[in-house]
Design a protein around this motif. Sequence first.
Motif, PDB file in Angstrom:
ATOM      1  N   ALA A   1       0.871  -1.236  -0.044  1.00 43.48           N
ATOM      2  CA  ALA A   1      -0.069   0.025   0.113  1.00 43.48           C
ATOM      3  C   ALA A   1       0.825   1.203   0.086  1.00 43.48           C
ATOM      4  CB  ALA A   1      -1.001  -0.046   1.279  1.00 43.48           C
ATOM      5  N   ALA A   2       1.947   1.401   0.755  1.00 38.24           N
ATOM      6  CA  ALA A   2       2.960   2.280   0.825  1.00 38.24           C
ATOM      7  C   ALA A   2       3.440   2.645  -0.652  1.00 38.24           C
ATOM      8  CB  ALA A   2       4.072   2.290   1.756  1.00 38.24           C
TER       9      ALA A   2
ATOM     10  N   ASP B   1      -4.854   1.720   1.825  1.00 39.82           N
ATOM     11  CA  ASP B   1      -4.518   0.691   2.780  1.00 39.82           C
ATOM     12  C   ASP B   1      -5.159  -0.577   2.256  1.00 39.82           C
ATOM     13  OD1 ASP B   1      -3.042   2.168   4.112  1.00 39.82           O
ATOM     14  OD2 ASP B   1      -4.349   2.540   5.556  1.00 39.82           O
ATOM     15  N   THR B   2      -6.662  -0.693   1.658  1.00 35.41           N
ATOM     16  CA  THR B   2      -7.352  -1.894   1.194  1.00 35.41           C
ATOM     17  C   THR B   2      -7.266  -2.201   0.028  1.00 35.41           C
ATOM     18  OG1 THR B   2      -9.252  -0.358   0.610  1.00 35.41           O
ATOM     19  CG2 THR B   2      -9.077  -1.018   3.011  1.00 35.41           C
TER      20      THR B   2
ATOM     21  N   GLU C   1      -6.763  -8.739  -4.500  1.00 33.75           N
ATOM     22  CA  GLU C   1      -6.569 -10.164  -4.246  1.00 33.75           C
ATOM     23  C   GLU C   1      -7.965 -10.966  -4.518  1.00 33.75           C
ATOM     24  OE1 GLU C   1      -4.883 -11.110  -0.690  1.00 33.75           O
ATOM     25  OE2 GLU C   1      -5.091 -13.193  -0.703  1.00 33.75           O
ATOM     26  N   LEU C   2      -8.938 -10.161  -3.881  1.00 35.35           N
ATOM     27  CA  LEU C   2     -10.296 -10.774  -3.806  1.00 35.35           C
ATOM     28  C   LEU C   2     -10.796 -10.962  -5.158  1.00 35.35           C
ATOM     29  CD1 LEU C   2     -12.171  -9.476  -0.897  1.00 35.35           C
ATOM     30  CD2 LEU C   2     -11.393 -11.578  -1.221  1.00 35.35           C
ATOM     31  N   ALA C   3     -10.679  -9.753  -6.084  1.00 36.85           N
ATOM     32  CA  ALA C   3     -11.047  -9.613  -7.472  1.00 36.85           C
ATOM     33  C   ALA C   3     -10.276 -10.560  -8.306  1.00 36.85           C
ATOM     34  CB  ALA C   3     -10.595  -8.367  -8.152  1.00 36.85           C
TER      35      ALA C   3
ATOM     36  N   GLU D   1     -19.113  -1.656   2.807  1.00 36.34           N
ATOM     37  CA  GLU D   1     -18.899  -1.018   3.899  1.00 36.34           C
ATOM     38  C   GLU D   1     -17.592  -0.061   3.740  1.00 36.34           C
ATOM     39  OE1 GLU D   1     -19.780  -5.462   5.949  1.00 36.34           O
ATOM     40  OE2 GLU D   1     -17.693  -4.661   6.117  1.00 36.34           O
ATOM     41  N   LEU D   2     -16.841   0.197   2.790  1.00 36.37           N
ATOM     42  CA  LEU D   2     -15.880   1.032   2.508  1.00 36.37           C
ATOM     43  C   LEU D   2     -16.337   2.315   2.403  1.00 36.37           C
ATOM     44  CD1 LEU D   2     -13.423  -1.074   0.611  1.00 36.37           C
ATOM     45  CD2 LEU D   2     -13.035  -1.010   2.943  1.00 36.37           C
ATOM     46  N   ASP D   3     -15.204   3.380   2.560  1.00 37.06           N
ATOM     47  CA  ASP D   3     -15.841   4.830   2.330  1.00 37.06           C
ATOM     48  C   ASP D   3     -14.609   5.409   1.649  1.00 37.06           C
ATOM     49  OD1 ASP D   3     -16.949   7.812   4.172  1.00 37.06           O
ATOM     50  OD2 ASP D   3     -16.738   7.394   2.290  1.00 37.06           O
ATOM     51  N   GLY D   4     -14.775   5.384  -0.009  1.00 39.56           N
ATOM     52  CA  GLY D   4     -13.740   5.849  -0.795  1.00 39.56           C
ATOM     53  C   GLY D   4     -12.306   4.847  -0.580  1.00 39.56           C
ATOM     54  N   GLY D   5     -12.653   3.673  -0.239  1.00 42.82           N
ATOM     55  CA  GLY D   5     -11.564   2.649  -0.150  1.00 42.82           C
ATOM     56  C   GLY D   5     -10.968   2.695   1.204  1.00 42.82           C
ATOM     57  N   LYS D   6     -11.545   3.531   1.993  1.00 38.47           N
ATOM     58  CA  LYS D   6     -11.161   3.350   3.483  1.00 38.47           C
ATOM     59  C   LYS D   6     -11.857   2.417   4.249  1.00 38.47           C
ATOM     60  CE  LYS D   6     -10.980   6.675   7.548  1.00 38.47           C
ATOM     61  NZ  LYS D   6     -11.971   6.152   8.177  1.00 38.47           N
ATOM     62  N   ALA D   7     -11.502   1.712   5.199  1.00 38.67           N
ATOM     63  CA  ALA D   7     -12.100   0.698   6.034  1.00 38.67           C
ATOM     64  C   ALA D   7     -12.729   1.492   7.226  1.00 38.67           C
ATOM     65  CB  ALA D   7     -11.218  -0.401   6.344  1.00 38.67           C
TER      66      ALA D   7
END
Length: 213
Positions: free
Chosen positions: A167-168, A184-185, A191-193, A207-213
Amino acid sequence: MYAIVEIAGQQFKVEKDQKVYVNRLQTEEGKEVSFDNVLLLGDGDNVTVGAPAIDGAQVGAKVLKHLKGDKVIVFKKKRRKGYRVKNGHRQALSEIVIESIVASGAKPAKKAAPKKEAPKVEAKKAAPKKSSKGDDLKKVEGIGPKIAETLAEAGITTFAQLAKTDAAKISEIIAGVRGNHVTDTWPKQAELAAEGKWDELKKWQDELDGGKA
């Protein structure tokens, strides 16, 4: 003595033994690094101004550690359009300590670095030609057309490649894209895709908000 020097695209006024937080450097922790783009040197009443840089001047430093800055939340909304976007971002930083300021006589070893970077630029340009059959990375929550294009230029065109990228590292690649993006996600989503677990991915993305958990 103090100096105004450009480090990682930003200008800093530094003195010996001063600690500075700069944009993430590629140098490993504990290693020494030097910066020769010194714009100004001051020593008491004597001030030397470069045109634009001072020949032979150099600032030496040591990388103490790599870290992330404080989280910044960016919220965008368009009236009567139903458009609401909330993103978070933590800038990748490096903490360095200034060890020396040399006014003249520095070895121009830093000039070798851009030549090493040249092959990487060519590789990035060649990558999109190979990515015509890549995956639609925009299916990852938080990735838009511009980010997908930037990732493709860096050679990341499939979900499998994105899943294997830290992610970094992704944040460094898309640093030039306007806006604040939480990466981060993204590897886990990719991986799931890549495994074809679309139902599980869709449930998580809700459940995410713009990619943020």
